[in-house]
Write an enzyme that holds these catalytic residues in place. Structure first.
Site, PDB file in Angstrom:
ATOM      1  N   LYS A   1      41.062  30.880 -14.182  1.00 33.99           N
ATOM      2  CA  LYS A   1      41.795  31.340 -13.004  1.00 33.99           C
ATOM      3  C   LYS A   1      42.551  32.588 -13.445  1.00 33.99           C
ATOM      4  CE  LYS A   1      45.047  29.827  -9.517  1.00 33.99           C
ATOM      5  NZ  LYS A   1      45.910  28.772  -9.047  1.00 33.99           N
TER       6      LYS A   1
ATOM      7  N   VAL B   1      38.172  32.486 -10.621  1.00 33.14           N
ATOM      8  CA  VAL B   1      38.765  32.423  -9.289  1.00 33.14           C
ATOM      9  C   VAL B   1      40.232  32.815  -9.309  1.00 33.14           C
ATOM     10  CG1 VAL B   1      37.249  30.586  -8.501  1.00 33.14           C
ATOM     11  CG2 VAL B   1      39.411  30.034  -9.571  1.00 33.14           C
ATOM     12  N   SER B   2      40.772  32.970  -8.104  1.00 27.83           N
ATOM     13  CA  SER B   2      42.204  33.184  -7.974  1.00 27.83           C
ATOM     14  C   SER B   2      42.882  31.974  -7.333  1.00 27.83           C
ATOM     15  CB  SER B   2      42.488  34.446  -7.162  1.00 27.83           C
ATOM     16  OG  SER B   2      41.791  34.396  -5.947  1.00 27.83           O
ATOM     17  N   THR B   3      42.096  31.091  -6.702  1.00 27.29           N
ATOM     18  CA  THR B   3      42.664  29.862  -6.140  1.00 27.29           C
ATOM     19  C   THR B   3      41.814  28.667  -6.551  1.00 27.29           C
ATOM     20  OG1 THR B   3      41.398  29.884  -4.081  1.00 27.29           O
ATOM     21  CG2 THR B   3      43.470  31.113  -4.090  1.00 27.29           C
TER      22      THR B   3
END
Length: 181
Positions: free
Chosen positions: A34, A9-11
Site C-alpha cells: 500500500k 494500492v492506495s486503499t
C-alpha cells in the site's frame, strides 16, 4: 515456473479485488503493498524482482500497478526480462512478454522512449548553449566573493588554520582547502 503477482494500492478495498484477480489467474505468490506508485522505493516490488528465476511470470491486474511512467514501466519490464522471466498484465492483453506480440510491443515502446530521451537531450543542450552565449551562468552562486577568496588565500599563507578561516566566512573547511587548487 512460478506465477508471481504484484498488487499495489492506495486503499484496502482495491487490494482485495486485485488479489482475487491475480489468484484466479494462477498467481501462487502475491507481493502486496500500500504505497503511492510515484514513490521510487517500493520494497515489495524490489523483493519480487530479486526473487525472479528463469521461466517465472510476473502478473499485474493493470499496467499502472507496476509503473507510473512509460520509462519506469519499460525499465521494470526489461529487468524482469533480464532475469529470464516474463511479464503479463491482465487488463492489457497486448502486454504479455511471453508472446511475440508482447515482446514486439515492449521493443517498440522502448525504442520510442529512447528516441524521446535523445530529443530532450538535444533540445536541452541547444538551450544551454544559447543561454551561455547570452551570458547566463550555470551552477550555484559562489559563497565567497573574489575578494574573500583572495583574502582567505592570504590568511592561509600567513599560517592561519583552515578551520579559523572557514569559520570566519561561515563556510565548510573543504571550501577553504580547495581555494589553492
Amino acid at each position: 515456473m512460478a506465477i508471481l503477482g504484484y498488487a499495489r494500492v492506495s486503499t484496502f478495498d482495491q487490494q482485495l479485488s486485485q488479489i482475487e484477480a491475480l489468484t484466479a489467474a494462477g498467481a501462487t505468490t502475491i507481493f502486496k503493498e500500500k504505497v503511492s506508485g510515484a514513490r521510487a522505493d517500493r520494497p515489495q516490488l524490489a523483493k519480487l524482482i530479486a526473487s525472479l528465476k528463469a521461466g517465472d511470470m510476473v502478473l499485474v491486474t493493470k499496467l499502472d500497478r507496476l509503473g507510473r511512467s512509460t520509462r519506469e514501466l519499460l525499465d521494470l519490464i526489461e529487468r524482469i526480462g533480464k532475469a529470464g522471466a516474463a511479464f503479463r498484465s491482465l487488463g492489457d492483453p497486448l502486454w504479455d512478454t511471453s508472446s511475440s506480440q508482447g515482446r514486439l510491443l515492449s521493443t517498440l515502446l522502448a525504442a520510442i522512449a529512447e528516441f524521446e530521451r535523445d530529443l530532450i537531450r538535444e533540445r536541452t543542450g541547444e538551450g544551454r548553449k544559447c543561454a551561455q552565449a547570452k551570458g547566463v551562468k550555470f551552477g550555484r552562486k559562489p559563497k565567497l566573493s573574489e575578494y574573500q577568496r583572495l583574502e582567505a588565500l592570504k590568511r592561509r599563507a600567513a599560517g592561519e588554520t583552515l578551520a579559523e578561516i572557514a569559520k570566519s566566512y561561515a563556510v565548510d573547511l573543504s571550501m577553504i582547502s580547495r581555494l589553492a587548487e
